[in-house]
Design a protein around this motif. Structure first.
Motif, PDB file in Angstrom:
ATOM      1  N   VAL A   1      10.971  -6.931  -1.254  1.00  0.00           N
ATOM      2  CA  VAL A   1      12.314  -6.081  -2.003  1.00  0.00           C
ATOM      3  C   VAL A   1      12.058  -6.175  -3.382  1.00  0.00           C
ATOM      4  O   VAL A   1      12.613  -5.243  -4.137  1.00  0.00           O
ATOM      5  CB  VAL A   1      13.260  -6.930  -1.465  1.00  0.00           C
ATOM      6  N   GLY A   2      11.327  -6.964  -4.132  1.00  0.00           N
ATOM      7  CA  GLY A   2      11.208  -6.903  -5.503  1.00  0.00           C
ATOM      8  C   GLY A   2      10.340  -5.757  -5.775  1.00  0.00           C
ATOM      9  O   GLY A   2      10.712  -5.110  -6.935  1.00  0.00           O
ATOM     10  N   ALA A   3       9.160  -5.544  -5.173  1.00  0.00           N
ATOM     11  CA  ALA A   3       8.383  -4.247  -5.418  1.00  0.00           C
ATOM     12  C   ALA A   3       9.128  -2.971  -5.189  1.00  0.00           C
ATOM     13  O   ALA A   3       8.995  -2.228  -5.962  1.00  0.00           O
ATOM     14  CB  ALA A   3       7.129  -4.511  -4.544  1.00  0.00           C
ATOM     15  N   VAL A   4      10.010  -3.145  -4.323  1.00  0.00           N
ATOM     16  CA  VAL A   4      10.926  -1.941  -3.874  1.00  0.00           C
ATOM     17  C   VAL A   4      11.572  -1.634  -5.139  1.00  0.00           C
ATOM     18  O   VAL A   4      11.882  -0.654  -5.509  1.00  0.00           O
ATOM     19  CB  VAL A   4      11.658  -2.049  -2.509  1.00  0.00           C
ATOM     20  N   LEU A   5      12.396  -2.562  -5.654  1.00  0.00           N
ATOM     21  CA  LEU A   5      13.309  -2.382  -6.749  1.00  0.00           C
ATOM     22  C   LEU A   5      12.550  -1.673  -7.877  1.00  0.00           C
ATOM     23  O   LEU A   5      12.975  -0.863  -8.712  1.00  0.00           O
ATOM     24  CB  LEU A   5      13.853  -3.674  -7.070  1.00  0.00           C
ATOM     25  N   VAL A   6      11.232  -2.214  -8.330  1.00  0.00           N
ATOM     26  CA  VAL A   6      10.670  -1.447  -9.424  1.00  0.00           C
ATOM     27  C   VAL A   6      10.247  -0.197  -9.021  1.00  0.00           C
ATOM     28  O   VAL A   6      10.480   0.609 -10.033  1.00  0.00           O
ATOM     29  CB  VAL A   6       9.234  -2.516  -9.715  1.00  0.00           C
ATOM     30  N   VAL A   7       9.802   0.020  -8.052  1.00  0.00           N
ATOM     31  CA  VAL A   7       9.567   1.384  -7.639  1.00  0.00           C
ATOM     32  C   VAL A   7      10.847   2.279  -7.727  1.00  0.00           C
ATOM     33  O   VAL A   7      10.846   3.355  -8.261  1.00  0.00           O
ATOM     34  CB  VAL A   7       8.896   1.846  -6.084  1.00  0.00           C
ATOM     35  N   GLU A   8      11.816   1.795  -7.118  1.00  0.00           N
ATOM     36  CA  GLU A   8      13.227   2.459  -7.453  1.00  0.00           C
ATOM     37  C   GLU A   8      13.566   2.680  -8.658  1.00  0.00           C
ATOM     38  O   GLU A   8      14.213   3.818  -9.218  1.00  0.00           O
ATOM     39  CB  GLU A   8      14.120   1.691  -6.602  1.00  0.00           C
ATOM     40  N   SER A   9      13.302   1.954  -9.592  1.00  0.00           N
ATOM     41  CA  SER A   9      13.569   2.164 -10.899  1.00  0.00           C
ATOM     42  C   SER A   9      12.981   3.342 -11.692  1.00  0.00           C
ATOM     43  O   SER A   9      13.613   4.134 -12.217  1.00  0.00           O
ATOM     44  CB  SER A   9      13.101   0.877 -11.644  1.00  0.00           C
ATOM     45  N   VAL A  10      11.782   3.433 -11.301  1.00  0.00           N
ATOM     46  CA  VAL A  10      10.975   4.530 -11.902  1.00  0.00           C
ATOM     47  C   VAL A  10      11.350   5.778 -11.055  1.00  0.00           C
ATOM     48  O   VAL A  10      11.654   7.013 -11.696  1.00  0.00           O
ATOM     49  CB  VAL A  10       9.375   4.362 -11.488  1.00  0.00           C
TER      50      VAL A  10
ATOM     51  N   THR B   1       8.870   9.265  -1.198  1.00  0.00           N
ATOM     52  CA  THR B   1       9.578   8.678  -1.927  1.00  0.00           C
ATOM     53  C   THR B   1      10.342   9.320  -3.469  1.00  0.00           C
ATOM     54  O   THR B   1      11.322   9.298  -3.935  1.00  0.00           O
ATOM     55  CB  THR B   1       9.251   7.143  -2.572  1.00  0.00           C
ATOM     56  N   LEU B   2       9.333  10.255  -3.768  1.00  0.00           N
ATOM     57  CA  LEU B   2       9.546  11.101  -4.942  1.00  0.00           C
ATOM     58  C   LEU B   2       9.444  12.549  -4.939  1.00  0.00           C
ATOM     59  O   LEU B   2      10.400  13.342  -5.298  1.00  0.00           O
ATOM     60  CB  LEU B   2       8.419  10.698  -6.234  1.00  0.00           C
TER      61      LEU B   2
ATOM     62  N   THR C   1      23.164  15.706  -6.687  1.00  0.00           N
ATOM     63  CA  THR C   1      22.519  14.528  -7.490  1.00  0.00           C
ATOM     64  C   THR C   1      22.773  13.365  -6.704  1.00  0.00           C
ATOM     65  O   THR C   1      21.721  12.529  -6.574  1.00  0.00           O
ATOM     66  CB  THR C   1      22.509  14.936  -9.041  1.00  0.00           C
ATOM     67  N   PRO C   2      23.955  12.557  -6.896  1.00  0.00           N
ATOM     68  CA  PRO C   2      24.321  11.382  -6.291  1.00  0.00           C
ATOM     69  C   PRO C   2      23.730  11.121  -4.911  1.00  0.00           C
ATOM     70  O   PRO C   2      23.023  10.150  -4.513  1.00  0.00           O
ATOM     71  CB  PRO C   2      25.680  11.285  -6.347  1.00  0.00           C
ATOM     72  N   GLY C   3      23.722  12.289  -4.321  1.00  0.00           N
ATOM     73  CA  GLY C   3      23.128  12.133  -2.791  1.00  0.00           C
ATOM     74  C   GLY C   3      21.404  12.010  -2.836  1.00  0.00           C
ATOM     75  O   GLY C   3      21.062  11.299  -1.997  1.00  0.00           O
ATOM     76  N   VAL C   4      20.788  12.810  -3.615  1.00  0.00           N
ATOM     77  CA  VAL C   4      19.529  12.751  -3.725  1.00  0.00           C
ATOM     78  C   VAL C   4      19.177  11.263  -4.210  1.00  0.00           C
ATOM     79  O   VAL C   4      18.012  10.737  -3.673  1.00  0.00           O
ATOM     80  CB  VAL C   4      18.929  13.779  -4.876  1.00  0.00           C
ATOM     81  N   LEU C   5      19.659  10.588  -5.281  1.00  0.00           N
ATOM     82  CA  LEU C   5      19.456   9.464  -5.608  1.00  0.00           C
ATOM     83  C   LEU C   5      19.700   8.592  -4.493  1.00  0.00           C
ATOM     84  O   LEU C   5      19.003   7.532  -4.352  1.00  0.00           O
ATOM     85  CB  LEU C   5      20.343   8.707  -6.617  1.00  0.00           C
ATOM     86  N   ALA C   6      20.657   8.498  -3.491  1.00  0.00           N
ATOM     87  CA  ALA C   6      20.780   7.586  -2.278  1.00  0.00           C
ATOM     88  C   ALA C   6      19.704   7.896  -1.320  1.00  0.00           C
ATOM     89  O   ALA C   6      19.424   7.033  -0.795  1.00  0.00           O
ATOM     90  CB  ALA C   6      22.207   8.122  -1.889  1.00  0.00           C
ATOM     91  N   LEU C   7      19.169   9.201  -1.390  1.00  0.00           N
ATOM     92  CA  LEU C   7      18.181   9.394  -0.511  1.00  0.00           C
ATOM     93  C   LEU C   7      16.820   8.701  -0.928  1.00  0.00           C
ATOM     94  O   LEU C   7      15.828   8.198  -0.290  1.00  0.00           O
ATOM     95  CB  LEU C   7      17.846  11.138  -0.277  1.00  0.00           C
ATOM     96  N   ALA C   8      16.741   8.714  -2.188  1.00  0.00           N
ATOM     97  CA  ALA C   8      15.376   7.968  -3.086  1.00  0.00           C
ATOM     98  C   ALA C   8      15.539   6.571  -2.570  1.00  0.00           C
ATOM     99  O   ALA C   8      14.444   5.758  -2.128  1.00  0.00           O
ATOM    100  CB  ALA C   8      15.501   8.248  -4.235  1.00  0.00           C
ATOM    101  N   VAL C   9      16.729   5.971  -2.533  1.00  0.00           N
ATOM    102  CA  VAL C   9      16.711   4.423  -2.096  1.00  0.00           C
ATOM    103  C   VAL C   9      16.671   4.290  -0.574  1.00  0.00           C
ATOM    104  O   VAL C   9      15.620   3.198  -0.387  1.00  0.00           O
ATOM    105  CB  VAL C   9      18.229   4.036  -2.482  1.00  0.00           C
TER     106      VAL C   9
END
Length: 241
Positions: A100-109, A23-24, A53-61
């Motif tokens: 999904v809530g936990a995923v959103l927290v990880v994605e924020s980081v 993920t990171l 960079t936008p593509g890398v952010l999409a990949l992280a999601v």
């Protein structure tokens, strides 16, 4: 119950080193290599780092809300973790919402780290607060779409099949799913197919957003449709064991 489930899921995700690598670390490596991306593939006009960079952010999601979530859930089913949760008052929708809530927290980081590193290596996003708001909406829709697809697979297939499918989809979308490379750079009419995929819609939406434009309605509609359809199917077909 949902809050408690989300906190437990978050603790489990943070302890899994392999998932943190997916993920990171991988998105970070791709991001750092972004300044030389044109030596590998033609990204089109503009600075490679601004396109990549936008593509890398999409990949992280994708990596967090689909691949990591699907694999973890699949093996929780195999080892009867979900069976025990199914005997508790936690409803099926509560389990899915907690994950999904936990995923959103990880994605924020993830996104905070990736955007900070991207700016250090020269990324210059445009659009200000409006771009940030559109990006947040796109990430939320992308998370819902990919997360629902991941739970749909994990809730209906064996753990080994889920592992294989989740990794295969990750690699295929990374290479040719419209995440890192703009759809206009794909040959022929293949971009018309890719823009119907959640990966293509999210990648194009984020590229437009950070270029200073509002994302196309088509991108938002595709993500929302995938999220609704996959979410309904996951809620109806998810099995605890």
């Amino acid at each position: 119950m949902v809050r408690s489930q989300a906190l437990m899921e978050l603790r489990l995700l943070s302890r899994n080193g392999e998932q943190l690598l997916l993920t990171l670390v991988i998105p970070l490596l791709l991001l750092v290599m972004g300044t030389r991306a044109d030596t590998v593939v033609d990204l089109g006009p503009g600075r490679p780092i601004d396109i990549l960079t936008p593509g890398v952010l999409a990949l992280a999601v994708l990596s967090t809300s689909f691949t990591s979530l699907a694999i973890a859930t699949g093996f929780e089913r195999r080892y009867n973790v979900l069976k025990r949760l199914g005997a508790s008052p936690l409803p099926r929708w509560g389990l899915l919402t907690g994950k999904v809530g936990a995923v959103l927290v990880v994605e924020s980081v993830q996104l905070l780290v990736l955007t900070s590193v991207a700016q250090l290596v020269g990324w210059e996003p445009h659009g200000g607060l409006a771009a940030a708001a559109w990006a947040a909406l796109l990430v939320a829709l992308g998370t819902a779409a990919f997360g629902a697809l991941g739970l749909l697979i994990a809730g209906t297939m064996r753990a080994e099949a889920t592992l294989a499918i989740a990794n295969l989809v990750y690699v295929v979308l990374l290479v040719g799913g419209g995440l890192l490379v703009p759809l206009t750079r794909y040959p022929g009419s293949s971009h018309r197919f890719l823009e119907l995929l959640p990966s293509g819609a999210l990648g194009e939406g984020l590229r437009a957003t950070f270029a200073g434009h509002a994302p196309e309605t088509h991108s938002l509609a595709v993500l929302a449709l995938w999220a609704v359809v996959a979410g309904v199917l996951a809620n109806r077909t998810f099995r605890w064991e």
